[in-house]
Scaffold this motif. Structure first.
Motif, PDB file in Angstrom:
ATOM      1  N   TYR A  89      -0.538   9.213  -6.641  1.00  0.00           N
ATOM      2  CA  TYR A  89      -1.254   8.455  -5.615  1.00  0.00           C
ATOM      3  C   TYR A  89      -0.784   7.002  -5.565  1.00  0.00           C
ATOM      4  O   TYR A  89      -0.237   6.465  -6.520  1.00  0.00           O
ATOM      5  CB  TYR A  89      -2.769   8.533  -5.817  1.00  0.00           C
ATOM      6  N   PHE A  90      -1.031   6.408  -4.398  1.00  0.00           N
ATOM      7  CA  PHE A  90      -0.676   5.022  -4.121  1.00  0.00           C
ATOM      8  C   PHE A  90      -1.906   4.346  -3.526  1.00  0.00           C
ATOM      9  O   PHE A  90      -2.643   4.955  -2.758  1.00  0.00           O
ATOM     10  CB  PHE A  90       0.494   4.939  -3.146  1.00  0.00           C
ATOM     11  N   GLN A  91      -2.128   3.082  -3.885  1.00  0.00           N
ATOM     12  CA  GLN A  91      -3.273   2.336  -3.371  1.00  0.00           C
ATOM     13  C   GLN A  91      -2.810   1.019  -2.758  1.00  0.00           C
ATOM     14  O   GLN A  91      -1.868   0.398  -3.253  1.00  0.00           O
ATOM     15  CB  GLN A  91      -4.269   2.024  -4.497  1.00  0.00           C
ATOM     16  N   VAL A 120      -1.596  -3.757  -4.729  1.00  0.00           N
ATOM     17  CA  VAL A 120      -0.909  -2.479  -4.527  1.00  0.00           C
ATOM     18  C   VAL A 120      -0.829  -1.799  -5.886  1.00  0.00           C
ATOM     19  O   VAL A 120      -0.746  -2.456  -6.922  1.00  0.00           O
ATOM     20  CB  VAL A 120       0.502  -2.645  -3.918  1.00  0.00           C
ATOM     21  N   GLY A 121      -0.855  -0.474  -5.860  1.00  0.00           N
ATOM     22  CA  GLY A 121      -0.807   0.250  -7.122  1.00  0.00           C
ATOM     23  C   GLY A 121      -0.297   1.664  -6.949  1.00  0.00           C
ATOM     24  O   GLY A 121      -0.202   2.178  -5.830  1.00  0.00           O
ATOM     25  N   ALA A 122       0.026   2.284  -8.064  1.00  0.00           N
ATOM     26  CA  ALA A 122       0.481   3.677  -8.084  1.00  0.00           C
ATOM     27  C   ALA A 122      -0.007   4.303  -9.378  1.00  0.00           C
ATOM     28  O   ALA A 122      -0.141   3.630 -10.404  1.00  0.00           O
ATOM     29  CB  ALA A 122       2.001   3.753  -7.996  1.00  0.00           C
ATOM     30  N   ASN A 145      -1.360  -1.564 -11.270  1.00  0.00           N
ATOM     31  CA  ASN A 145      -1.664  -2.327 -10.062  1.00  0.00           C
ATOM     32  C   ASN A 145      -1.117  -3.739 -10.206  1.00  0.00           C
ATOM     33  O   ASN A 145      -1.175  -4.326 -11.281  1.00  0.00           O
ATOM     34  CB  ASN A 145      -3.175  -2.427  -9.828  1.00  0.00           C
ATOM     35  N   TRP A 146      -0.623  -4.274  -9.095  1.00  0.00           N
ATOM     36  CA  TRP A 146      -0.203  -5.672  -9.036  1.00  0.00           C
ATOM     37  C   TRP A 146      -1.091  -6.357  -8.005  1.00  0.00           C
ATOM     38  O   TRP A 146      -1.259  -5.864  -6.889  1.00  0.00           O
ATOM     39  CB  TRP A 146       1.262  -5.802  -8.652  1.00  0.00           C
ATOM     40  N   THR A 147      -1.687  -7.482  -8.392  1.00  0.00           N
ATOM     41  CA  THR A 147      -2.559  -8.240  -7.492  1.00  0.00           C
ATOM     42  C   THR A 147      -2.013  -9.646  -7.335  1.00  0.00           C
ATOM     43  O   THR A 147      -1.736 -10.326  -8.321  1.00  0.00           O
ATOM     44  CB  THR A 147      -4.004  -8.299  -8.036  1.00  0.00           C
TER      45      THR A 147
END
Length: 186
Positions: A89-91, A120-122, A145-147
């Motif tokens: 999954y990707f967010q 964004v995240g995976a 995740n990177w914010t």
């Protein structure tokens, strides 16, 4: 740190930090085709992040936050392995936290500011057959995740009158844990 009178940069501090925290979240996976799940997600994390610089003589300056909330859309690709179900999954979403700037020299003060960012995240989730708690499926997951946060700007903090502080921040967060499924599908 910038001088309030001259707008000149007077000092910089750069740090990175690794902390362990916890949290909880939820996602609603909606099948839009046989190989694609889409849905909203939301998380509340308690990362216990703090960056504190201590000076000789006992003074310190630093930032900390207590909770990070992020929410957005998740896109998942399910597949079946021999003895387990899996989901890649990707967010993509937004994040919010209340960042605190603590200054402790001759006097002490804590200034608070709500800051926003995008994230964004995976990740991957796996559910081995037979894993259940109270007749609910259980899976394990790992994600990154990177914010990217907006800059926190603190003008004339009580313990440092005449200065303003521009706090720049990016977070790289690794998460792992278990998921209890409350629906019977994916």
């Amino acid at each position: 740190e910038y001088s309030r009178l001259s707008d000149m940069l007077t000092s910089t501090l750069q740090y990175s930090n690794i902390r362990a925290g916890g949290g909880f979240g939820g996602v609603w996976n909606i099948p839009v085709s046989p190989g694609l799940l889409v849905g909203p997600y939301a998380n509340v994390n308690f990362p216990h992040q703090s960056l504190i610089r201590r000076f000789p003589g006992g003074g310190s300056i630093g930032t900390f936050d207590c909770a990070v909330v992020d929410f957005g859309a998740q896109f998942g690709i399910p597949w079946r392995m021999t003895d387990k179900d899996a989901l890649l999954y990707f967010q993509v979403g937004a994040a919010e936290t209340e960042q605190h700037l603590k200054i402790d020299f001759m006097t002490s003060s804590v200034d608070r500011q709500s800051i926003w960012g995008w994230t964004v995240g995976a990740g991957v989730a796996m559910q081995p057959q037979g894993w259940q708690i109270a007749d609910k499926r259980v899976s394990v997951f790992a994600q990154a995740n990177w914010t990217n946060w907006q800059d926190g700007r603190y003008v004339n903090p009580l313990a440092s009158q005449g200065f303003f502080y521009n706090v720049q921040r990016d977070d790289l967060t690794f998460k792992g844990g278990a998921t209890i499924w409350f629906n019977s599908g994916n």
